[in-house]
Design a protein around this motif. Sequence first.
Motif, mmCIF file in Angstrom:
data_model
loop_
_atom_site.group_PDB
_atom_site.id
_atom_site.type_symbol
_atom_site.label_atom_id
_atom_site.label_comp_id
_atom_site.label_asym_id
_atom_site.label_seq_id
_atom_site.Cartn_x
_atom_site.Cartn_y
_atom_site.Cartn_z
ATOM 1 N N LEU A 278 4.059 36.564 21.113
ATOM 2 C CA LEU A 278 2.856 36.274 20.326
ATOM 3 C C LEU A 278 1.587 36.702 21.047
ATOM 4 C CD1 LEU A 278 3.866 32.729 19.023
ATOM 5 C CD2 LEU A 278 3.766 34.830 17.680
ATOM 6 N N SER A 279 1.525 36.444 22.360
ATOM 7 C CA SER A 279 0.300 36.729 23.116
ATOM 8 C C SER A 279 0.070 38.219 23.331
ATOM 9 C CB SER A 279 0.334 36.035 24.483
ATOM 10 O OG SER A 279 0.380 34.650 24.357
ATOM 11 N N LEU A 280 1.140 38.945 23.624
ATOM 12 C CA LEU A 280 0.979 40.335 24.049
ATOM 13 C C LEU A 280 1.256 41.355 22.955
ATOM 14 C CD1 LEU A 280 2.517 40.234 27.639
ATOM 15 C CD2 LEU A 280 0.173 39.802 26.910
ATOM 16 N N TRP A 281 1.994 40.961 21.917
ATOM 17 C CA TRP A 281 2.357 41.966 20.919
ATOM 18 C C TRP A 281 1.944 41.615 19.492
ATOM 19 C CZ3 TRP A 281 6.526 41.187 24.651
ATOM 20 C CH2 TRP A 281 6.566 42.217 25.596
ATOM 21 N N LEU A 282 2.233 40.412 19.049
ATOM 22 C CA LEU A 282 1.987 40.103 17.634
ATOM 23 C C LEU A 282 0.513 39.906 17.316
ATOM 24 C CD1 LEU A 282 3.072 39.582 14.826
ATOM 25 C CD2 LEU A 282 3.433 37.189 15.456
ATOM 26 N N PHE A 283 -0.130 38.920 17.953
ATOM 27 C CA PHE A 283 -1.519 38.609 17.608
ATOM 28 C C PHE A 283 -2.496 39.738 17.952
ATOM 29 C CE2 PHE A 283 -0.375 33.893 17.675
ATOM 30 C CZ PHE A 283 -0.335 33.826 16.289
ATOM 31 N N PRO A 284 -2.315 40.485 19.052
ATOM 32 C CA PRO A 284 -3.250 41.585 19.325
ATOM 33 C C PRO A 284 -3.255 42.670 18.245
ATOM 34 C CG PRO A 284 -2.088 40.995 21.326
ATOM 35 C CD PRO A 284 -1.421 40.245 20.210
ATOM 36 N N THR A 285 -2.193 42.776 17.442
ATOM 37 C CA THR A 285 -2.149 43.804 16.391
ATOM 38 C C THR A 285 -2.433 43.237 15.011
ATOM 39 O OG1 THR A 285 0.241 43.481 16.047
ATOM 40 C CG2 THR A 285 -0.429 45.071 17.725
ATOM 41 N N TRP A 286 -2.722 41.959 14.954
ATOM 42 C CA TRP A 286 -2.922 41.288 13.667
ATOM 43 C C TRP A 286 -4.368 41.450 13.214
ATOM 44 C CZ3 TRP A 286 -2.979 35.387 12.503
ATOM 45 C CH2 TRP A 286 -2.576 35.161 11.181
ATOM 46 N N ASP A 287 -4.560 41.686 11.928
ATOM 47 C CA ASP A 287 -5.903 41.809 11.365
ATOM 48 C C ASP A 287 -6.231 40.511 10.633
ATOM 49 O OD1 ASP A 287 -8.333 42.852 10.604
ATOM 50 O OD2 ASP A 287 -7.531 43.823 8.802
#
Length: 490
Positions: A278-287
Amino acid sequence: MSDMLSDAVSFLGILVALGALIAMAYRGWSVLFLAPALAMIAASFSGYPMLASWTQIFMVAAAGFLAQFFPLFLLGAIFAKLMNDSGSVRSIADAMIGWLGSGRAIMAVVLAGAILTYGGVSLFVAFFVLVPMAQALFRAGNIPRRLVPATIILGTSTFTMTALPGTPAIQNVIPMPFFGTSIYAAPGLGLIAAIIMLAVGLGWLLRAQAAAALRQEGYDPSLSPAAPVDSARMREHTTTASTFDPAEMDKGAPTDDCPSLGIAFLPIGVMIGCNLILSLWLFPTWDAPFLAEPLWGSTSLGAVAGIWSVTAALMIATLAIILCNRGRLVSLRDSIDSGANAAVLPIISVASLVGFGAVIAALPAFHMIRDWVLGMGGGPLVSLAVATNLLAALTGSASGGLTIALEALGPTYMDIAAQTGTDPAIMHRVAVIGSGTLDILPHNGAIVTLLALSGVTHRESYLDIAMAGIVSSLAALVAVILIGSMAGSF
């Protein structure tokens, strides 16, 4: 001249309030009473209206802390309670101790404490399980009992609390909304700091064990009885230094049927894995443009993603405990209820310290303190480390001191970071390590509680605690500042 006199009186009010807070909190007075009462006294020295200082400054800051961090305190306490009641905590501790045995008792206790706290188990829950196990191991290995508290502090309150990247400790979460970082901020520097803390602390403890053996000093069988975990004084000390109210420890329905090591580790693995994804992959790419709307607080994803990551990881890990241990959690409702109740007093206590700090920061004399901190040599990393160290030491709370420092100075440090090109991630790591250094002074609630549970005194054990906890963390903090100043964040 009148302005100088006014500042002097205001500064005196700050000193009086801080001195009274340290002295009375150490004697077991409730922070819920001390913080607003002393904040109003400090405000009166500056001619501020006391009731307005309480309702318009103190409560606004305390409520802001509650709004931001209550989900983490709530879910963290429930997770810790379910890990305890399912027998998972005991399985993990038993396994670590069984692998290493009494011949390497110190290493076994450090490793067990590190795994539990890095996996999200509350500090006090870890204390409750580790103390009797450490005492049994030290007795079998004929190691002085005075080393029990320092060994547990090294494993639970140093590198897994402030240095290891990804630790869900509240101290590692607090800087995220201020700096727009994640719990993996400056991972390389965090790993270096963790290695230094472990090496220095373990080196001291093993040296102390060897020196005791040469003096033929062994485990003292006349062990003092541990203080009751629900004693009022211990409860007040614990709730400012932990995220779990000890009064709830014996409630619920702990099982006698401990799970296998694989089942016990699974929720911890889920916690670490979910945090990472969640910290490094999911949320950083979420709009999430909707967050800019007033309905959602006119904020940004960067300001909330870190807290969301830990919150979601705790939710999923808690569900994993329930699914894997449904037969062992004989009264799931009681365990969840006691875990939820265990979160309330700690977060209100820390929020009260935050409110106290907000009033102090609003006083006219505070500009002298701020200018002194920001103006010291060595650059912003040094001044940030000093600020968090001092406030954590004064309040006896790493989380309280860290929040006060960042509430008062966080925006200023972000401006400095923008002007100097400093990565906020290194500020995050320096602030967190700084908060977990001088907070381990004799009046710290975790220290008072751990000594009482271990049946030893400050005189017997505090030197070893200071070396394993304070000196190791200070060495790591200096190294991080030096390396970060030369190489930047990595």
